[in-house]
Design a protein around this motif. Structure first.
Motif, PDB file in Angstrom:
ATOM      1  N   CYS A  54       0.815  -1.210   0.000  1.00 33.47           N
ATOM      2  CA  CYS A  54       0.000   0.000   0.000  1.00 33.47           C
ATOM      3  C   CYS A  54       0.854   1.267   0.000  1.00 33.47           C
ATOM      4  O   CYS A  54       1.763   1.413   0.814  1.00 33.47           O
ATOM      5  N   MET A  55       0.565   2.179  -0.890  1.00 29.88           N
ATOM      6  CA  MET A  55       1.130   3.527  -0.905  1.00 29.88           C
ATOM      7  C   MET A  55       2.648   3.549  -0.851  1.00 29.88           C
ATOM      8  O   MET A  55       3.249   4.391  -0.197  1.00 29.88           O
ATOM      9  N   GLY A  56       3.273   2.602  -1.536  1.00 33.36           N
ATOM     10  CA  GLY A  56       4.721   2.630  -1.645  1.00 33.36           C
ATOM     11  C   GLY A  56       5.467   2.344  -0.369  1.00 33.36           C
ATOM     12  O   GLY A  56       6.643   2.689  -0.248  1.00 33.36           O
ATOM     13  N   MET A  57       4.817   1.715   0.608  1.00 32.78           N
ATOM     14  CA  MET A  57       5.482   1.447   1.882  1.00 32.78           C
ATOM     15  C   MET A  57       6.259   0.127   1.803  1.00 32.78           C
ATOM     16  O   MET A  57       5.831  -0.909   2.302  1.00 32.78           O
ATOM     17  N   TYR A  58       7.426   0.206   1.185  1.00 29.39           N
ATOM     18  CA  TYR A  58       8.286  -0.966   1.063  1.00 29.39           C
ATOM     19  C   TYR A  58       8.609  -1.544   2.439  1.00 29.39           C
ATOM     20  O   TYR A  58       8.701  -2.767   2.607  1.00 29.39           O
ATOM     21  N   ASN A  59       8.770  -0.685   3.423  1.00 36.16           N
ATOM     22  CA  ASN A  59       9.089  -1.133   4.783  1.00 36.16           C
ATOM     23  C   ASN A  59       7.968  -1.958   5.398  1.00 36.16           C
ATOM     24  O   ASN A  59       8.195  -2.695   6.368  1.00 36.16           O
ATOM     25  N   ALA A  60       6.750  -1.859   4.860  1.00 45.48           N
ATOM     26  CA  ALA A  60       5.585  -2.528   5.443  1.00 45.48           C
ATOM     27  C   ALA A  60       5.345  -3.918   4.884  1.00 45.48           C
ATOM     28  O   ALA A  60       4.406  -4.586   5.291  1.00 45.48           O
ATOM     29  N   ILE A  61       6.189  -4.369   3.937  1.00 42.65           N
ATOM     30  CA  ILE A  61       6.032  -5.685   3.330  1.00 42.65           C
ATOM     31  C   ILE A  61       7.017  -6.646   3.981  1.00 42.65           C
ATOM     32  O   ILE A  61       8.235  -6.442   3.917  1.00 42.65           O
ATOM     33  N   PHE A  62       6.515  -7.681   4.637  1.00 46.67           N
ATOM     34  CA  PHE A  62       7.346  -8.696   5.286  1.00 46.67           C
ATOM     35  C   PHE A  62       7.281  -9.980   4.459  1.00 46.67           C
ATOM     36  O   PHE A  62       6.188 -10.471   4.158  1.00 46.67           O
ATOM     37  N   ASP A  63       8.435 -10.519   4.118  1.00 44.44           N
ATOM     38  CA  ASP A  63       8.461 -11.789   3.389  1.00 44.44           C
ATOM     39  C   ASP A  63       7.877 -12.904   4.241  1.00 44.44           C
ATOM     40  O   ASP A  63       7.990 -12.902   5.481  1.00 44.44           O
ATOM     41  N   ASP A  64       7.284 -13.885   3.573  1.00 42.16           N
ATOM     42  CA  ASP A  64       6.671 -15.015   4.274  1.00 42.16           C
ATOM     43  C   ASP A  64       7.664 -15.709   5.196  1.00 42.16           C
ATOM     44  O   ASP A  64       7.298 -16.130   6.311  1.00 42.16           O
ATOM     45  N   GLU A  65       8.911 -15.852   4.731  1.00 45.79           N
ATOM     46  CA  GLU A  65       9.897 -16.597   5.523  1.00 45.79           C
ATOM     47  C   GLU A  65      10.114 -15.982   6.904  1.00 45.79           C
ATOM     48  O   GLU A  65      10.377 -16.697   7.878  1.00 45.79           O
ATOM     49  N   LEU A  66      10.001 -14.660   7.002  1.00 47.45           N
ATOM     50  CA  LEU A  66      10.237 -13.993   8.283  1.00 47.45           C
ATOM     51  C   LEU A  66       9.113 -14.263   9.275  1.00 47.45           C
ATOM     52  O   LEU A  66       9.362 -14.371  10.479  1.00 47.45           O
ATOM     53  N   ILE A  67       7.878 -14.341   8.801  1.00 45.10           N
ATOM     54  CA  ILE A  67       6.756 -14.516   9.725  1.00 45.10           C
ATOM     55  C   ILE A  67       6.316 -15.977   9.836  1.00 45.10           C
ATOM     56  O   ILE A  67       5.788 -16.383  10.879  1.00 45.10           O
ATOM     57  N   ASN A  68       6.540 -16.760   8.783  1.00 47.01           N
ATOM     58  CA  ASN A  68       6.226 -18.193   8.885  1.00 47.01           C
ATOM     59  C   ASN A  68       7.057 -18.852   9.977  1.00 47.01           C
ATOM     60  O   ASN A  68       6.623 -19.828  10.607  1.00 47.01           O
ATOM     61  N   ALA A  69       8.252 -18.317  10.207  1.00 45.80           N
ATOM     62  CA  ALA A  69       9.170 -18.918  11.177  1.00 45.80           C
ATOM     63  C   ALA A  69       8.572 -18.991  12.574  1.00 45.80           C
ATOM     64  O   ALA A  69       8.937 -19.876  13.360  1.00 45.80           O
ATOM     65  N   PHE A  70       7.657 -18.091  12.903  1.00 45.65           N
ATOM     66  CA  PHE A  70       7.046 -18.166  14.238  1.00 45.65           C
ATOM     67  C   PHE A  70       5.547 -18.431  14.183  1.00 45.65           C
ATOM     68  O   PHE A  70       4.831 -18.206  15.153  1.00 45.65           O
ATOM     69  N   GLY A  71       5.073 -18.942  13.030  1.00 44.26           N
ATOM     70  CA  GLY A  71       3.704 -19.449  13.002  1.00 44.26           C
ATOM     71  C   GLY A  71       2.665 -18.553  12.375  1.00 44.26           C
ATOM     72  O   GLY A  71       1.475 -18.871  12.427  1.00 44.26           O
ATOM     73  N   LEU A  72       3.058 -17.427  11.765  1.00 45.40           N
ATOM     74  CA  LEU A  72       2.091 -16.541  11.128  1.00 45.40           C
ATOM     75  C   LEU A  72       2.155 -16.724   9.615  1.00 45.40           C
ATOM     76  O   LEU A  72       3.233 -16.658   9.018  1.00 45.40           O
ATOM     77  N   TYR A  73       1.004 -16.945   9.006  1.00 46.08           N
ATOM     78  CA  TYR A  73       0.925 -17.215   7.578  1.00 46.08           C
ATOM     79  C   TYR A  73      -0.027 -16.233   6.910  1.00 46.08           C
ATOM     80  O   TYR A  73      -0.956 -15.716   7.526  1.00 46.08           O
ATOM     81  N   LYS A  74       0.226 -15.990   5.626  1.00 48.04           N
ATOM     82  CA  LYS A  74      -0.582 -15.056   4.852  1.00 48.04           C
ATOM     83  C   LYS A  74      -1.679 -15.784   4.089  1.00 48.04           C
ATOM     84  O   LYS A  74      -1.445 -16.830   3.504  1.00 48.04           O
ATOM     85  N   GLU A  75      -2.869 -15.205   4.111  1.00 51.23           N
ATOM     86  CA  GLU A  75      -3.942 -15.586   3.191  1.00 51.23           C
ATOM     87  C   GLU A  75      -4.069 -14.437   2.201  1.00 51.23           C
ATOM     88  O   GLU A  75      -4.545 -13.350   2.552  1.00 51.23           O
ATOM     89  N   ARG A  76      -3.602 -14.659   0.982  1.00 47.92           N
ATOM     90  CA  ARG A  76      -3.605 -13.591  -0.015  1.00 47.92           C
ATOM     91  C   ARG A  76      -4.979 -13.482  -0.671  1.00 47.92           C
ATOM     92  O   ARG A  76      -5.442 -14.422  -1.312  1.00 47.92           O
ATOM     93  N   LEU A  77      -5.595 -12.328  -0.502  1.00 47.23           N
ATOM     94  CA  LEU A  77      -6.946 -12.083  -0.987  1.00 47.23           C
ATOM     95  C   LEU A  77      -6.937 -10.912  -1.962  1.00 47.23           C
ATOM     96  O   LEU A  77      -6.056 -10.053  -1.902  1.00 47.23           O
ATOM     97  N   SER A  78      -7.926 -10.875  -2.821  1.00 50.32           N
ATOM     98  CA  SER A  78      -8.022  -9.799  -3.807  1.00 50.32           C
ATOM     99  C   SER A  78      -9.036  -8.760  -3.361  1.00 50.32           C
ATOM    100  O   SER A  78     -10.111  -9.101  -2.851  1.00 50.32           O
ATOM    101  N   GLN A  79      -8.684  -7.505  -3.573  1.00 46.49           N
ATOM    102  CA  GLN A  79      -9.629  -6.451  -3.231  1.00 46.49           C
ATOM    103  C   GLN A  79     -10.873  -6.503  -4.117  1.00 46.49           C
ATOM    104  O   GLN A  79     -11.941  -6.038  -3.706  1.00 46.49           O
ATOM    105  N   SER A  80     -10.752  -7.071  -5.300  1.00 44.61           N
ATOM    106  CA  SER A  80     -11.937  -7.231  -6.136  1.00 44.61           C
ATOM    107  C   SER A  80     -12.925  -8.203  -5.492  1.00 44.61           C
ATOM    108  O   SER A  80     -14.147  -8.052  -5.620  1.00 44.61           O
ATOM    109  N   ALA A  81     -12.396  -9.202  -4.762  1.00 43.90           N
ATOM    110  CA  ALA A  81     -13.272 -10.130  -4.040  1.00 43.90           C
ATOM    111  C   ALA A  81     -14.017  -9.414  -2.921  1.00 43.90           C
ATOM    112  O   ALA A  81     -15.179  -9.728  -2.620  1.00 43.90           O
ATOM    113  N   LEU A  82     -13.345  -8.444  -2.304  1.00 48.60           N
ATOM    114  CA  LEU A  82     -13.989  -7.658  -1.249  1.00 48.60           C
ATOM    115  C   LEU A  82     -15.132  -6.834  -1.833  1.00 48.60           C
ATOM    116  O   LEU A  82     -16.227  -6.767  -1.250  1.00 48.60           O
ATOM    117  N   VAL A  83     -14.896  -6.203  -2.971  1.00 46.06           N
ATOM    118  CA  VAL A  83     -15.942  -5.402  -3.617  1.00 46.06           C
ATOM    119  C   VAL A  83     -17.121  -6.293  -4.015  1.00 46.06           C
ATOM    120  O   VAL A  83     -18.293  -5.921  -3.856  1.00 46.06           O
TER     121      VAL A  83
END
Length: 544
Positions: free
Chosen positions: A215-244
């Motif tokens: 969002c809005m060019g915040m490169y610092n706000a994007i965490f790779d999966d490997e960094l968060i998967n290591a302690f049990g947090l996983y991403k569910e990638r969803l589309s904003q079109s699905a939200l609409v």
């Protein structure tokens, strides 16, 4: 011999002796760039005068575009093209009086070899300080060496001395004596709780849903999966079109029921009739559909947290996501039933929402929710932009201000909250906020960020204070009166220490009922983060 079309490589430009080169990263939204251009010109003039007074000249690395009506780098392509003409070994300054998209300049900054400085004006009118901190956090994640500096007009001796230091050495050494590594944790109930919650997360795992990313060019706000998967947090990638699409399935009666629930509890809506400039009921009902849709999708995927990007695509499709986000983060909120009406979704619970899909907020909000809930505290949490601040009555009071919504309990309840239309230059389709003045009380603040390729967390304490109404209104008028504000006083951290250290434009806040409980909650959070393998730093406070 085959005649291949071998490209001709341009000769690298040579730096002008005694010159400092400047660039200005801007927004992706034309209206924001056009509106903010005059204040950017003022900052550049002030900064250039300071540089020239110290015996150097300023060369702007790219020229204003008379057709666009501004001089910002407004895309990644524009940044790449501008940096082709900037000598790689020259002293380079990114000058920011506005919010900026880090990826507009990161490609050029990654390959730059000369000293880099990021400067901002100490002012509230436009979020230049927020832009500086975002770029600093993004460069930290990217492993780019840089320095930072701020001043109202670069005429004060402090900023002139720091600028001279950078011109002489290519670096500014700020005071970081307030930062302490965690060290060995003592045995306590809070340490036991934090470690147990970390073990639970590792074993049982959690899912955070993200409606698109970056969002809005915040490169610092994007965490790779490997960094968060290591302690049990996983991403569910969803589309904003699905939200609409899911919003389109919400009935008028369901959206109206949310509206009625909020009005019954005393929330005030500042309504008008002009869709382009005022908040309307049609905008609000769309936002309530988004709130319901987000909960139903979260239920579909068994999410433990959710993040809606909103910018850029959704801003041209539906009103702002902010009101939905503020509602999700509060325990007391309008009930939402499953599609068949058989179940209330996340009944009696907050569903942590990480605004602007900032993964530093996602990790933090999930941990906060679990710690505060286990301690029997209100787990309502939110991020704030580090917007600005000034001294008041002998102490420095920050303006922490989110560009959207906070949970109502942070304001003291829905009857102390209101909704105003989002600014048209950022939000063309409008939508309301969940706004208010944060109640006085004890606060734990924190930020999770990437440095040296691994996760770190800064933790500290603050007090949300009450200021006189006229001072509150002055500060809102100097920033954005539509947005929720917290008057925050940091514990043991000066203004300049905080600015020099903080590695993001955002920080998380959560309340505790008193100072002693806040200290205990901070200790539990430090223990949980430490047990998850996050490098913990205490800012302005001693080890638990």
């Amino acid at each position: 011999m085959t005649a291949y079309a071998v490209p001709t490589i341009d000769e690298a430009p040579t730096a002008v002796q005694g010159a400092v080169y400047t660039v200005a990263s801007g927004d992706l939204r034309p209206a924001a760039n056009e509106t903010c251009w005059p204040v950017q010109q003022k900052l550049e003039a002030d900064f250039s005068a300071a540089v020239e007074s110290l015996g150097y000249k300023v060369i702007r690395g790219h020229q204003p575009d008379p057709v666009k009506g501004h001089g910002f780098l407004d895309s990644q392509r524009a940044g790449i093209e501008a940096f082709r003409n900037i000598p790689r070994d020259a002293p380079l300054v990114v000058v920011e009086a506005v919010w900026e998209y880090s990826h507009h300049v990161l490609a050029g900054l990654r390959s730059h070899r000369g000293p880099i400085l990021v400067v901002a004006n100490w002012a509230g009118e436009f979020p230049g300080l927020v832009g500086l901190l975002n770029l600093a956090g993004s460069m930290t994640k990217a492993g780019i060496e840089y320095s930072v500096l701020w001043s109202p007009d670069f005429a004060d001796q402090w900023s002139r001395d720091r600028l001279q230091e950078w011109l002489d050495t290519g670096h500014i050494e700020h005071d970081a004596s307030h930062v302490h590594d965690l060290g060995e944790l003592p045995t306590s109930d809070e340490t036991t709780l934090g470690k147990a919650l970390a073990q639970q997360l590792r074993q049982q795992k959690a899912i955070a849903g993200v409606f698109d990313e970056g969002c809005m060019g915040m490169y610092n706000a994007i965490f790779d999966d490997e960094l968060i998967n290591a302690f049990g947090l996983y991403k569910e990638r969803l589309s904003q079109s699905a939200l609409v699409y899911e919003m389109s399935r919400v009935s008028d009666d369901e959206a109206q029921a949310v509206y009625s629930w909020l009005k019954d509890r005393g929330m005030v809506f500042h309504l008008g009739t002009d869709e382009k400039t005022e908040l309307t009921e049609a905008q609000l009902l769309s936002q309530f559909r988004m709130y319901i849709a987000a909960l139903r999708i979260a239920d579909d995927f068994g999410l433990d947290a959710v993040g809606i990007q909103y910018q850029q695509g959704l801003k041209d499709t539906v009103p702002a996501s902010d009101l939905a986000e503020g509602l999700l983060n509060n325990v007391e909120r309008p009930p939402v039933l499953s599609r068949d009406g058989s179940r209330e979704l996340y009944a009696g619970k907050a569903l942590p929402h990480f605004n602007e899909v900032d993964w530093g907020v996602a990790v933090d909000s999930l941990a906060t929710n679990r710690i505060w809930t286990a301690m029997g505290l209100d787990p309502a949490t939110t991020l704030h932009d580090i917007r600005w601040g000034e001294e008041y009555d002998g102490q420095f009071v920050w303006v922490w201000e989110i560009s959207g919504a906070v949970p109502a309990s942070h304001n003291g309840g829905y009857d102390k909250s209101w909704s105003m239309r989002q600014p048209p230059m950022f939000f063309p389709l409008g939508g309301g906020t969940l706004s208010g003045v944060s109640k006085p009380g004890s606060v734990v603040w924190s930020r999770v960020f990437i440095m040296d390729g691994v996760l770190h967390a800064d933790l500290g304490r603050a007090t949300s204070v009450t200021l006189p109404e006229e001072e509150t209104q002055r500060r809102l008028a100097a920033t954005n009166p539509q947005w929720p504000i917290m008057h925050a006083v940091l514990h043991g951290v000066s203004r300049d220490q905080f600015m020099a250290r903080h590695r993001a434009n955002h920080l998380n806040v959560a309340y505790a009922p008193d100072e002693e409980t806040a200290d205990k909650a901070l200790a539990a959070k430090a223990a949980m983060f430490d047990s998850l393998g996050i490098n913990v730093h205490l800012c302005g406070v001693e080890s638990p």
